[in-house]
Design a protein around this motif. Structure first.
Motif, mmCIF file in Angstrom:
data_model
loop_
_atom_site.group_PDB
_atom_site.id
_atom_site.type_symbol
_atom_site.label_atom_id
_atom_site.label_comp_id
_atom_site.label_asym_id
_atom_site.label_seq_id
_atom_site.Cartn_x
_atom_site.Cartn_y
_atom_site.Cartn_z
ATOM 1 N N LEU A 1 -9.508 16.879 -0.940
ATOM 2 C CA LEU A 1 -10.865 16.636 -0.437
ATOM 3 C C LEU A 1 -11.028 17.198 0.978
ATOM 4 O O LEU A 1 -12.085 17.719 1.324
ATOM 5 C CB LEU A 1 -11.173 15.140 -0.461
ATOM 6 N N ASP A 2 -9.983 17.126 1.785
ATOM 7 C CA ASP A 2 -10.034 17.718 3.126
ATOM 8 C C ASP A 2 -10.196 19.233 3.049
ATOM 9 O O ASP A 2 -10.913 19.837 3.856
ATOM 10 C CB ASP A 2 -8.767 17.387 3.911
ATOM 11 N N HIS A 3 -9.526 19.843 2.079
ATOM 12 C CA HIS A 3 -9.632 21.307 1.937
ATOM 13 C C HIS A 3 -11.039 21.696 1.464
ATOM 14 O O HIS A 3 -11.605 22.690 1.935
ATOM 15 C CB HIS A 3 -8.549 21.811 0.990
ATOM 16 N N TRP A 4 -11.608 20.902 0.545
ATOM 17 C CA TRP A 4 -12.993 21.142 0.131
ATOM 18 C C TRP A 4 -13.913 21.082 1.348
ATOM 19 O O TRP A 4 -14.785 21.941 1.518
ATOM 20 C CB TRP A 4 -13.442 20.093 -0.888
ATOM 21 N N ALA A 5 -13.734 20.060 2.183
ATOM 22 C CA ALA A 5 -14.567 19.910 3.380
ATOM 23 C C ALA A 5 -14.428 21.129 4.272
ATOM 24 O O ALA A 5 -15.425 21.702 4.735
ATOM 25 C CB ALA A 5 -14.181 18.634 4.134
ATOM 26 N N HIS A 6 -13.175 21.538 4.515
ATOM 27 C CA HIS A 6 -12.931 22.675 5.401
ATOM 28 C C HIS A 6 -13.617 23.938 4.889
ATOM 29 O O HIS A 6 -14.311 24.646 5.634
ATOM 30 C CB HIS A 6 -11.421 22.904 5.565
ATOM 31 N N ALA B 1 -12.061 26.935 16.305
ATOM 32 C CA ALA B 1 -12.214 25.790 17.208
ATOM 33 C C ALA B 1 -13.394 24.923 16.774
ATOM 34 O O ALA B 1 -13.301 23.682 16.786
ATOM 35 C CB ALA B 1 -12.406 26.274 18.650
ATOM 36 N N LEU B 2 -14.490 25.552 16.374
ATOM 37 C CA LEU B 2 -15.651 24.796 15.920
ATOM 38 C C LEU B 2 -15.326 24.064 14.616
ATOM 39 O O LEU B 2 -15.641 22.878 14.460
ATOM 40 C CB LEU B 2 -16.854 25.722 15.745
ATOM 41 N N GLU B 3 -14.686 24.741 13.688
ATOM 42 C CA GLU B 3 -14.285 24.098 12.432
ATOM 43 C C GLU B 3 -13.393 22.894 12.706
ATOM 44 O O GLU B 3 -13.591 21.817 12.121
ATOM 45 C CB GLU B 3 -13.513 25.082 11.544
ATOM 46 N N THR B 4 -12.427 23.078 13.580
ATOM 47 C CA THR B 4 -11.480 22.008 13.900
ATOM 48 C C THR B 4 -12.204 20.807 14.496
ATOM 49 O O THR B 4 -11.910 19.660 14.147
ATOM 50 C CB THR B 4 -10.402 22.543 14.870
ATOM 51 N N ARG B 5 -13.186 21.071 15.364
ATOM 52 C CA ARG B 5 -13.951 19.979 15.975
ATOM 53 C C ARG B 5 -14.792 19.239 14.935
ATOM 54 O O ARG B 5 -14.843 18.008 14.917
ATOM 55 C CB ARG B 5 -14.843 20.508 17.093
ATOM 56 N N ILE B 6 -15.444 19.967 14.065
ATOM 57 C CA ILE B 6 -16.264 19.353 13.015
ATOM 58 C C ILE B 6 -15.382 18.489 12.116
ATOM 59 O O ILE B 6 -15.718 17.344 11.804
ATOM 60 C CB ILE B 6 -16.993 20.427 12.180
ATOM 61 N N LEU B 7 -14.264 19.045 11.701
ATOM 62 C CA LEU B 7 -13.356 18.304 10.822
ATOM 63 C C LEU B 7 -12.806 17.063 11.509
ATOM 64 O O LEU B 7 -12.711 15.994 10.901
ATOM 65 C CB LEU B 7 -12.236 19.217 10.329
ATOM 66 N N ASP C 1 -14.267 15.306 13.755
ATOM 67 C CA ASP C 1 -15.356 14.322 13.753
ATOM 68 C C ASP C 1 -15.461 13.611 12.411
ATOM 69 O O ASP C 1 -15.961 12.492 12.326
ATOM 70 C CB ASP C 1 -16.696 14.980 14.096
ATOM 71 N N LEU C 2 -14.993 14.259 11.359
ATOM 72 C CA LEU C 2 -15.002 13.675 10.015
ATOM 73 C C LEU C 2 -13.683 12.974 9.686
ATOM 74 O O LEU C 2 -13.483 12.518 8.560
ATOM 75 C CB LEU C 2 -15.285 14.764 8.975
ATOM 76 N N GLY C 3 -12.767 12.940 10.675
ATOM 77 C CA GLY C 3 -11.472 12.291 10.458
ATOM 78 C C GLY C 3 -10.483 13.135 9.678
ATOM 79 O O GLY C 3 -9.555 12.606 9.061
ATOM 80 N N ILE C 4 -10.667 14.459 9.724
ATOM 81 C CA ILE C 4 -9.807 15.383 8.983
ATOM 82 C C ILE C 4 -8.942 16.172 9.952
ATOM 83 O O ILE C 4 -9.433 16.686 10.955
ATOM 84 C CB ILE C 4 -10.659 16.323 8.114
ATOM 85 N N ALA C 5 -7.654 16.271 9.631
ATOM 86 C CA ALA C 5 -6.686 16.962 10.486
ATOM 87 C C ALA C 5 -7.014 18.452 10.631
ATOM 88 O O ALA C 5 -7.640 19.053 9.763
ATOM 89 C CB ALA C 5 -5.287 16.807 9.920
ATOM 90 N N ASP C 6 -6.572 19.020 11.721
ATOM 91 C CA ASP C 6 -6.741 20.452 12.009
ATOM 92 C C ASP C 6 -6.066 21.263 10.898
ATOM 93 O O ASP C 6 -4.852 21.243 10.756
ATOM 94 C CB ASP C 6 -6.109 20.771 13.366
ATOM 95 N N PRO C 7 -6.845 21.987 10.099
ATOM 96 C CA PRO C 7 -6.249 22.744 8.983
ATOM 97 C C PRO C 7 -5.407 23.921 9.450
ATOM 98 O O PRO C 7 -4.568 24.408 8.705
ATOM 99 C CB PRO C 7 -7.464 23.217 8.190
ATOM 100 N N TYR C 8 -5.622 24.356 10.667
ATOM 101 C CA TYR C 8 -4.877 25.514 11.159
ATOM 102 C C TYR C 8 -3.507 25.135 11.677
ATOM 103 O O TYR C 8 -2.609 25.974 11.739
ATOM 104 C CB TYR C 8 -5.716 26.263 12.206
ATOM 105 N N LEU C 9 -3.303 23.902 12.024
ATOM 106 C CA LEU C 9 -1.962 23.449 12.430
ATOM 107 C C LEU C 9 -1.037 23.389 11.230
ATOM 108 O O LEU C 9 0.154 23.622 11.336
ATOM 109 C CB LEU C 9 -2.020 22.068 13.083
ATOM 110 N N LEU C 10 -1.594 23.089 10.077
ATOM 111 C CA LEU C 10 -0.801 22.929 8.872
ATOM 112 C C LEU C 10 -0.258 24.239 8.341
ATOM 113 O O LEU C 10 0.668 24.252 7.568
ATOM 114 C CB LEU C 10 -1.632 22.227 7.792
ATOM 115 N N ARG C 11 -0.839 25.359 8.751
ATOM 116 C CA ARG C 11 -0.400 26.658 8.194
ATOM 117 C C ARG C 11 0.761 27.251 8.973
ATOM 118 O O ARG C 11 1.315 28.265 8.586
ATOM 119 C CB ARG C 11 -1.560 27.627 8.146
ATOM 120 N N GLU C 12 1.099 26.673 10.119
ATOM 121 C CA GLU C 12 2.115 27.314 10.966
ATOM 122 C C GLU C 12 3.505 26.868 10.645
ATOM 123 O O GLU C 12 3.826 26.034 9.931
ATOM 124 C CB GLU C 12 1.787 27.022 12.438
#
Length: 154
Positions: free
Chosen positions: A105-110, A135-141, A143-154
């Protein structure tokens, strides 16, 4: 903010997000980007074959990608509500979430937020644009309580 949202399903709906969820994600992106005008967005959830065909037709790439954005184009001076359309390949979203260890569901949101930002003119072709958009995506997510999706790819 006035949003007209149409969600269509080109595959069985079982296990896929509902229209109200998509509305929340699109509205979050519009608010964060400062969009105050009435907006219209159409989202089509597709299977892998339809996703592949769309990606081949519009980008010349013969595989299904996660999200395709089709911004509405009008002549200069015409400012109508439609922002454009998103095509999201459900099997790709589900597979990527599993591969990346993310809640689906977090990936759908992203990806919905990512596609909506493309409709608003954001892009990630060069490094500066990519950093701004991420940065904007990360901030929006966040605000929705979703972790930074770009941290997970590293």
């Amino acid at each position: 903010m006035e949003l007209e949202l149409a969600v269509s399903y080109g595959l069985p709906r079982t296990g896929l997000p509902s229209s109200p969820r998509f509305r929340g994600w699109v509205e979050a992106a519009l608010r964060a980007a400062g969009r105050r005008k009435p907006s219209a967005v159409a989202i089509r959830l597709v299977d892998a074959e339809e996703g592949r065909q769309l990606n081949l037709q519009y980008r010349g790439k013969d595989y299904a990608t996660n999200v395709l954005s089709f911004p509405a184009e009008f002549p200069p001076g015409v400012d109508l509500p439609p922002l454009g359309d998103l095509a999201i390949s459900a099997p790709v979203v589900i597979r990527e979430a599993a591969e990346q260890g993310k809640p689906v569901l977090d990936h759908w949101a992203h990806l919905t937020i990512h596609g909506t930002l493309h409709l608003l003119g954001f892009d990630h072709i060069d490094k500066d644009e990519a950093e701004e958009m991420e940065a904007l995506e990360t901030r929006i997510l966040a605000d929705l309580g979703i972790a930074d999706p770009y941290l997970l790819r590293e």
